[in-house]
Design a protein around this motif. Structure first.
Motif, PDB file in Angstrom:
ATOM      1  N   UNK A  74       0.829  -1.201   0.000  1.00  0.00           N
ATOM      2  CA  UNK A  74       0.000   0.000   0.000  1.00  0.00           C
ATOM      3  C   UNK A  74       0.866   1.255   0.000  1.00  0.00           C
ATOM      4  N   UNK A  75       1.886   1.285   0.836  1.00  0.00           N
ATOM      5  CA  UNK A  75       2.760   2.457   0.931  1.00  0.00           C
ATOM      6  C   UNK A  75       3.562   2.640  -0.367  1.00  0.00           C
ATOM      7  N   UNK A  76       4.155   1.567  -0.857  1.00  0.00           N
ATOM      8  CA  UNK A  76       4.955   1.668  -2.082  1.00  0.00           C
ATOM      9  C   UNK A  76       4.068   2.026  -3.277  1.00  0.00           C
ATOM     10  N   UNK A  77       2.922   1.373  -3.392  1.00  0.00           N
ATOM     11  CA  UNK A  77       2.010   1.677  -4.492  1.00  0.00           C
ATOM     12  C   UNK A  77       1.500   3.105  -4.436  1.00  0.00           C
ATOM     13  N   UNK A  78       1.196   3.586  -3.236  1.00  0.00           N
ATOM     14  CA  UNK A  78       0.745   4.966  -3.090  1.00  0.00           C
ATOM     15  C   UNK A  78       1.822   5.963  -3.464  1.00  0.00           C
ATOM     16  N   UNK A  79       3.042   5.693  -3.040  1.00  0.00           N
ATOM     17  CA  UNK A  79       4.151   6.592  -3.367  1.00  0.00           C
ATOM     18  C   UNK A  79       4.424   6.605  -4.865  1.00  0.00           C
ATOM     19  N   UNK A  80       4.402   5.441  -5.498  1.00  0.00           N
ATOM     20  CA  UNK A  80       4.624   5.386  -6.943  1.00  0.00           C
ATOM     21  C   UNK A  80       3.490   6.056  -7.717  1.00  0.00           C
ATOM     22  N   UNK A  81       2.275   5.872  -7.252  1.00  0.00           N
ATOM     23  CA  UNK A  81       1.118   6.486  -7.903  1.00  0.00           C
ATOM     24  C   UNK A  81       1.195   8.008  -7.794  1.00  0.00           C
ATOM     25  N   UNK A  82       1.561   8.501  -6.614  1.00  0.00           N
ATOM     26  CA  UNK A  82       1.700   9.946  -6.429  1.00  0.00           C
ATOM     27  C   UNK A  82       2.840  10.499  -7.281  1.00  0.00           C
ATOM     28  N   UNK A  83       3.934   9.761  -7.370  1.00  0.00           N
ATOM     29  CA  UNK A  83       5.069  10.214  -8.177  1.00  0.00           C
ATOM     30  C   UNK A  83       4.724  10.204  -9.661  1.00  0.00           C
ATOM     31  N   UNK A  84       3.984   9.205 -10.092  1.00  0.00           N
ATOM     32  CA  UNK A  84       3.623   9.118 -11.508  1.00  0.00           C
ATOM     33  C   UNK A  84       2.691  10.255 -11.905  1.00  0.00           C
ATOM     34  N   UNK A  85       1.796  10.635 -11.012  1.00  0.00           N
ATOM     35  CA  UNK A  85       0.862  11.722 -11.313  1.00  0.00           C
ATOM     36  C   UNK A  85       1.408  13.087 -10.903  1.00  0.00           C
ATOM     37  N   UNK A  86       2.583  13.108 -10.321  1.00  0.00           N
ATOM     38  CA  UNK A  86       3.243  14.335  -9.867  1.00  0.00           C
ATOM     39  C   UNK A  86       2.327  15.172  -8.978  1.00  0.00           C
ATOM     40  N   UNK A  87       1.792  14.542  -7.953  1.00  0.00           N
ATOM     41  CA  UNK A  87       0.915  15.211  -7.006  1.00  0.00           C
ATOM     42  C   UNK A  87       1.364  14.930  -5.585  1.00  0.00           C
TER      43      UNK A  87
END
Length: 99
Positions: free
Chosen positions: A20-33
């Motif tokens: 959950x933490x890794x996926x959330x961080x990658x998702x936020x980084x991919x969307x630049x938010x």
């Protein structure tokens, strides 16, 4: 038996939390938010990935680059079901061992 069921349940919860933490961080980084809500959505999507990967490993072995990508995508889709099945199975085995 009870200790083994408890360890398995704790291990699966820790794996889901890390995903959950890794996926959330990658998702936020991919969307630049920097929006935490967006990160939680991405994290919840990715939380089932390890469990889907475990199930997909029983179906086929990924050897090449494209098969790893296909297996990863299928594991992501299957993970949404697998995480609930794994947690329910762990809880039932823990309750049986406790009784």
């Amino acid at each position: 038996m009870k200790a083994e069921a408890g360890k398995r349940l704790i291990k699966d919860v820790i794996i889901a939390a890390i995903a959950l933490v890794i996926g959330g961080a990658l998702f936020m980084a991919a969307l630049e938010t920097k929006d935490i809500g967006v990160g939680l959505v991405g994290g919840f999507i990715a939380a089932g990935f390890p469990f889907g990967w475990r199930w997909m490993s029983k179906v086929f072995t990924a050897v090449g680059f494209y098969t790893i990508i296909i297996k990863g995508l299928l594991a992501l889709l299957l993970g949404w079901v697998a995480i609930f099945v794994v947690f329910i199975g762990d809880a039932v085995s823990f309750a049986k061992a406790k009784a």
